[in-house]
Scaffold this motif. Structure first.
Motif, PDB file in Angstrom:
ATOM      1  N   ASP A   2      -0.698  16.571  -8.530  1.00 24.96           N
ATOM      2  CA  ASP A   2      -1.261  17.174  -9.742  1.00 24.96           C
ATOM      3  C   ASP A   2      -2.784  17.014  -9.788  1.00 24.96           C
ATOM      4  O   ASP A   2      -3.507  17.931 -10.193  1.00 24.96           O
ATOM      5  CB  ASP A   2      -0.639  16.544 -10.990  1.00 24.96           C
ATOM      6  N   SER A   3      -3.275  15.847  -9.371  1.00 24.54           N
ATOM      7  CA  SER A   3      -4.721  15.614  -9.401  1.00 24.54           C
ATOM      8  C   SER A   3      -5.437  16.481  -8.374  1.00 24.54           C
ATOM      9  O   SER A   3      -6.550  16.956  -8.615  1.00 24.54           O
ATOM     10  CB  SER A   3      -5.026  14.132  -9.161  1.00 24.54           C
ATOM     11  N   ILE A   4      -4.802  16.707  -7.235  1.00 25.96           N
ATOM     12  CA  ILE A   4      -5.399  17.575  -6.215  1.00 25.96           C
ATOM     13  C   ILE A   4      -5.437  19.013  -6.715  1.00 25.96           C
ATOM     14  O   ILE A   4      -6.454  19.706  -6.563  1.00 25.96           O
ATOM     15  CB  ILE A   4      -4.621  17.457  -4.884  1.00 25.96           C
ATOM     16  N   LEU A   5      -4.351  19.463  -7.331  1.00 28.61           N
ATOM     17  CA  LEU A   5      -4.324  20.827  -7.859  1.00 28.61           C
ATOM     18  C   LEU A   5      -5.374  20.997  -8.955  1.00 28.61           C
ATOM     19  O   LEU A   5      -6.054  22.032  -9.015  1.00 28.61           O
ATOM     20  CB  LEU A   5      -2.935  21.158  -8.397  1.00 28.61           C
ATOM     21  N   ALA A   6      -5.526  19.978  -9.801  1.00 32.03           N
ATOM     22  CA  ALA A   6      -6.525  20.051 -10.861  1.00 32.03           C
ATOM     23  C   ALA A   6      -7.940  20.106 -10.297  1.00 32.03           C
ATOM     24  O   ALA A   6      -8.824  20.754 -10.871  1.00 32.03           O
ATOM     25  CB  ALA A   6      -6.383  18.857 -11.801  1.00 32.03           C
ATOM     26  N   SER A  44       0.849  -1.189   0.000  1.00 28.97           N
ATOM     27  CA  SER A  44       0.000   0.000   0.000  1.00 28.97           C
ATOM     28  C   SER A  44       0.884   1.239   0.000  1.00 28.97           C
ATOM     29  O   SER A  44       2.039   1.194   0.436  1.00 28.97           O
ATOM     30  CB  SER A  44      -0.892   0.008   1.249  1.00 28.97           C
ATOM     31  N   THR A  45       0.337   2.350  -0.501  1.00 30.21           N
ATOM     32  CA  THR A  45       1.041   3.615  -0.344  1.00 30.21           C
ATOM     33  C   THR A  45       0.924   4.082   1.094  1.00 30.21           C
ATOM     34  O   THR A  45      -0.020   3.743   1.806  1.00 30.21           O
ATOM     35  CB  THR A  45       0.467   4.686  -1.282  1.00 30.21           C
ATOM     36  N   THR A  46       1.878   4.865   1.540  1.00 23.17           N
ATOM     37  CA  THR A  46       1.936   5.321   2.922  1.00 23.17           C
ATOM     38  C   THR A  46       1.031   6.524   3.139  1.00 23.17           C
ATOM     39  O   THR A  46       0.994   7.438   2.319  1.00 23.17           O
ATOM     40  CB  THR A  46       3.387   5.692   3.278  1.00 23.17           C
ATOM     41  N   MET A  47       0.322   6.517   4.253  1.00 22.31           N
ATOM     42  CA  MET A  47      -0.476   7.670   4.624  1.00 22.31           C
ATOM     43  C   MET A  47       0.446   8.759   5.188  1.00 22.31           C
ATOM     44  O   MET A  47       1.249   8.497   6.087  1.00 22.31           O
ATOM     45  CB  MET A  47      -1.531   7.286   5.666  1.00 22.31           C
ATOM     46  N   VAL A  48       0.346   9.965   4.635  1.00 20.68           N
ATOM     47  CA  VAL A  48       1.149  11.086   5.105  1.00 20.68           C
ATOM     48  C   VAL A  48       0.210  12.102   5.745  1.00 20.68           C
ATOM     49  O   VAL A  48      -0.618  12.708   5.051  1.00 20.68           O
ATOM     50  CB  VAL A  48       1.936  11.742   3.958  1.00 20.68           C
ATOM     51  N   PRO A  49       0.293  12.317   7.050  1.00 21.03           N
ATOM     52  CA  PRO A  49      -0.586  13.268   7.717  1.00 21.03           C
ATOM     53  C   PRO A  49      -0.056  14.694   7.592  1.00 21.03           C
ATOM     54  O   PRO A  49       1.093  14.907   7.205  1.00 21.03           O
ATOM     55  CB  PRO A  49      -0.563  12.797   9.171  1.00 21.03           C
ATOM     56  N   PRO A 109      14.105  -2.274  -4.899  1.00 23.26           N
ATOM     57  CA  PRO A 109      13.961  -0.992  -4.208  1.00 23.26           C
ATOM     58  C   PRO A 109      13.871   0.213  -5.133  1.00 23.26           C
ATOM     59  O   PRO A 109      13.021   1.087  -4.931  1.00 23.26           O
ATOM     60  CB  PRO A 109      15.208  -0.923  -3.321  1.00 23.26           C
ATOM     61  N   VAL A 110      14.741   0.294  -6.139  1.00 22.89           N
ATOM     62  CA  VAL A 110      14.754   1.480  -7.001  1.00 22.89           C
ATOM     63  C   VAL A 110      13.425   1.622  -7.729  1.00 22.89           C
ATOM     64  O   VAL A 110      12.841   2.710  -7.771  1.00 22.89           O
ATOM     65  CB  VAL A 110      15.925   1.408  -7.997  1.00 22.89           C
ATOM     66  N   LEU A 111      12.933   0.536  -8.292  1.00 24.47           N
ATOM     67  CA  LEU A 111      11.662   0.562  -9.008  1.00 24.47           C
ATOM     68  C   LEU A 111      10.524   0.975  -8.085  1.00 24.47           C
ATOM     69  O   LEU A 111       9.672   1.795  -8.449  1.00 24.47           O
ATOM     70  CB  LEU A 111      11.383  -0.814  -9.617  1.00 24.47           C
ATOM     71  N   CYS A 112      10.517   0.423  -6.875  1.00 19.91           N
ATOM     72  CA  CYS A 112       9.465   0.738  -5.909  1.00 19.91           C
ATOM     73  C   CYS A 112       9.508   2.205  -5.502  1.00 19.91           C
ATOM     74  O   CYS A 112       8.490   2.900  -5.517  1.00 19.91           O
ATOM     75  CB  CYS A 112       9.614  -0.158  -4.680  1.00 19.91           C
ATOM     76  N   ILE A 113      10.689   2.699  -5.143  1.00 19.06           N
ATOM     77  CA  ILE A 113      10.800   4.072  -4.647  1.00 19.06           C
ATOM     78  C   ILE A 113      10.474   5.079  -5.746  1.00 19.06           C
ATOM     79  O   ILE A 113       9.746   6.064  -5.508  1.00 19.06           O
ATOM     80  CB  ILE A 113      12.202   4.328  -4.065  1.00 19.06           C
ATOM     81  N   ARG A 114      10.973   4.843  -6.939  1.00 17.91           N
ATOM     82  CA  ARG A 114      10.653   5.760  -8.039  1.00 17.91           C
ATOM     83  C   ARG A 114       9.155   5.752  -8.338  1.00 17.91           C
ATOM     84  O   ARG A 114       8.559   6.786  -8.665  1.00 17.91           O
ATOM     85  CB  ARG A 114      11.460   5.383  -9.272  1.00 17.91           C
ATOM     86  N   GLY A 115       8.531   4.583  -8.206  1.00 22.07           N
ATOM     87  CA  GLY A 115       7.088   4.501  -8.387  1.00 22.07           C
ATOM     88  C   GLY A 115       6.338   5.280  -7.331  1.00 22.07           C
ATOM     89  O   GLY A 115       5.325   5.942  -7.629  1.00 22.07           O
ATOM     90  N   LEU A 116       6.804   5.215  -6.078  1.00 19.53           N
ATOM     91  CA  LEU A 116       6.158   5.964  -4.995  1.00 19.53           C
ATOM     92  C   LEU A 116       6.297   7.470  -5.202  1.00 19.53           C
ATOM     93  O   LEU A 116       5.357   8.226  -4.953  1.00 19.53           O
ATOM     94  CB  LEU A 116       6.761   5.564  -3.645  1.00 19.53           C
ATOM     95  N   ILE A 117       7.467   7.916  -5.648  1.00 23.67           N
ATOM     96  CA  ILE A 117       7.664   9.343  -5.918  1.00 23.67           C
ATOM     97  C   ILE A 117       6.735   9.790  -7.035  1.00 23.67           C
ATOM     98  O   ILE A 117       6.057  10.828  -6.935  1.00 23.67           O
ATOM     99  CB  ILE A 117       9.139   9.623  -6.283  1.00 23.67           C
ATOM    100  N   ALA A 118       6.662   8.999  -8.106  1.00 22.79           N
ATOM    101  CA  ALA A 118       5.778   9.344  -9.225  1.00 22.79           C
ATOM    102  C   ALA A 118       4.322   9.376  -8.782  1.00 22.79           C
ATOM    103  O   ALA A 118       3.552  10.254  -9.205  1.00 22.79           O
ATOM    104  CB  ALA A 118       5.969   8.337 -10.360  1.00 22.79           C
ATOM    105  N   HIS A 119       3.944   8.442  -7.935  1.00 26.22           N
ATOM    106  CA  HIS A 119       2.560   8.404  -7.436  1.00 26.22           C
ATOM    107  C   HIS A 119       2.238   9.663  -6.642  1.00 26.22           C
ATOM    108  O   HIS A 119       1.166  10.262  -6.817  1.00 26.22           O
ATOM    109  CB  HIS A 119       2.360   7.166  -6.557  1.00 26.22           C
TER     110      HIS A 119
END
Length: 265
Positions: A200-204, A143-148, A184-194
């Motif tokens: 971007d979706s929130i700003l839109a 899962s993606t991490t919840m950031v408060p 790890p690299v694939l996962c972390i880059r995917g999380l950053i992109a997400h």
């Protein structure tokens, strides 16, 4: 489960929408005994399982952060074993202070503590000398991490912390929930992109006229399970705070609006 040589996992019986199958308690062998990372909840059977699985005496109890599903078993396990509880120097829990306070880069039980705030202000990852990083809730595969929002979390700090782990060129990530992460690299880059795509979706979805957090939540998360609504609300607020700090959103009392090109705050 043995995840790597000298590293074993015992999963706590606390499954849920925020914990997956449960909290992973990692047992790391070293010359003096075993260090336990994240003892999990205060569950007597789980703590006994940790002690039974340890090879040699338990020498250290390490916390990635002080959320309940990681912290509550720490003191009971310390009482059972006599091992000190080690955590980030500036605890985010008002009722907890570590026996051994760790700074960024501190050595402990053959591991190196890495301060990785974002999900929690006091979050630590722990790195071995041969390319394994215990990532707590900072990086998870299930899962993606919840950031408060501030002061407990920060999207900007979360992204910076992802870069910090990425720079270590790890070969294996072992999270506090879910399975090991072998890429790890694939996962972390995917999380950053997400995260950037979510921003971007929130700003839109953010209107030019003032709107409440609830209004924006309905625009961004069109179908969300009730059990995850509070987490989504906190995550949205954390992203809005970053957009505000970047000069792309305005917060006025209990409303938010976008700052577009050609407009002013």
């Amino acid at each position: 489960m043995e995840a790597a040589t000298g590293i074993r996992r015992v999963v706590a019986p606390n499954p849920g929408p925020m914990t997956g199958n449960g909290t992973n308690s990692w047992l790391v062998e070293h010359s003096a005994g075993t260090a336990v990372i994240d003892p999990g909840p205060d569950d007597a059977a789980h703590l006994r399982a940790i002690v039974a699985a340890a090879r040699g005496p338990i020498t250290h109890i390490l916390l990635t952060h002080t959320h309940r599903d990681h912290l509550e078993g720490a003191r009971p396990l310390a009482e059972m074993t006599g091992a000190p509880v080690c955590a980030y120097r500036h605890s985010a829990c008002a009722t907890f202070s570590p026996d051994i306070a760790l700074d960024d880069g501190a050595p402990v039980a053959t591991l190196t503590a890495l301060h990785t705030p974002g999900h929690a202000a006091d979050h630590l990852c722990f790195a071995t000398g041969d390319g394994i990083v215990f990532t707590g809730d900072h990086i998870m595969g299930w899962s993606t991490t919840m950031v408060p929002p501030a002061p407990h979390g920060s999207v900007r700090l979360f992204l910076d912390s992802l870069d910090k782990v990425l720079d270590r060129d790890a070969r294996l990530l072992l999270p506090a929930h879910g399975p090991p992460i072998p890429s790890p690299v694939l996962c972390i880059r995917g999380l950053i992109a997400h995260r950037l795509a979510r921003e971007d979706s929130i700003l839109a979805a953010l209107p030019d006229e003032p709107a409440t957090l609830d209004d924006i939540l309905r625009r961004v998360y069109r179908a969300i399970r009730p059990a995850l609504r509070r987490a989504a609300e906190l995550n949205l607020l954390a992203h809005l705070e970053k957009l505000r700090d970047d000069g792309r959103a305005v917060h006025d009392h209990d409303t938010w609006r976008a700052v577009r090109d050609g407009t002013t705050a």
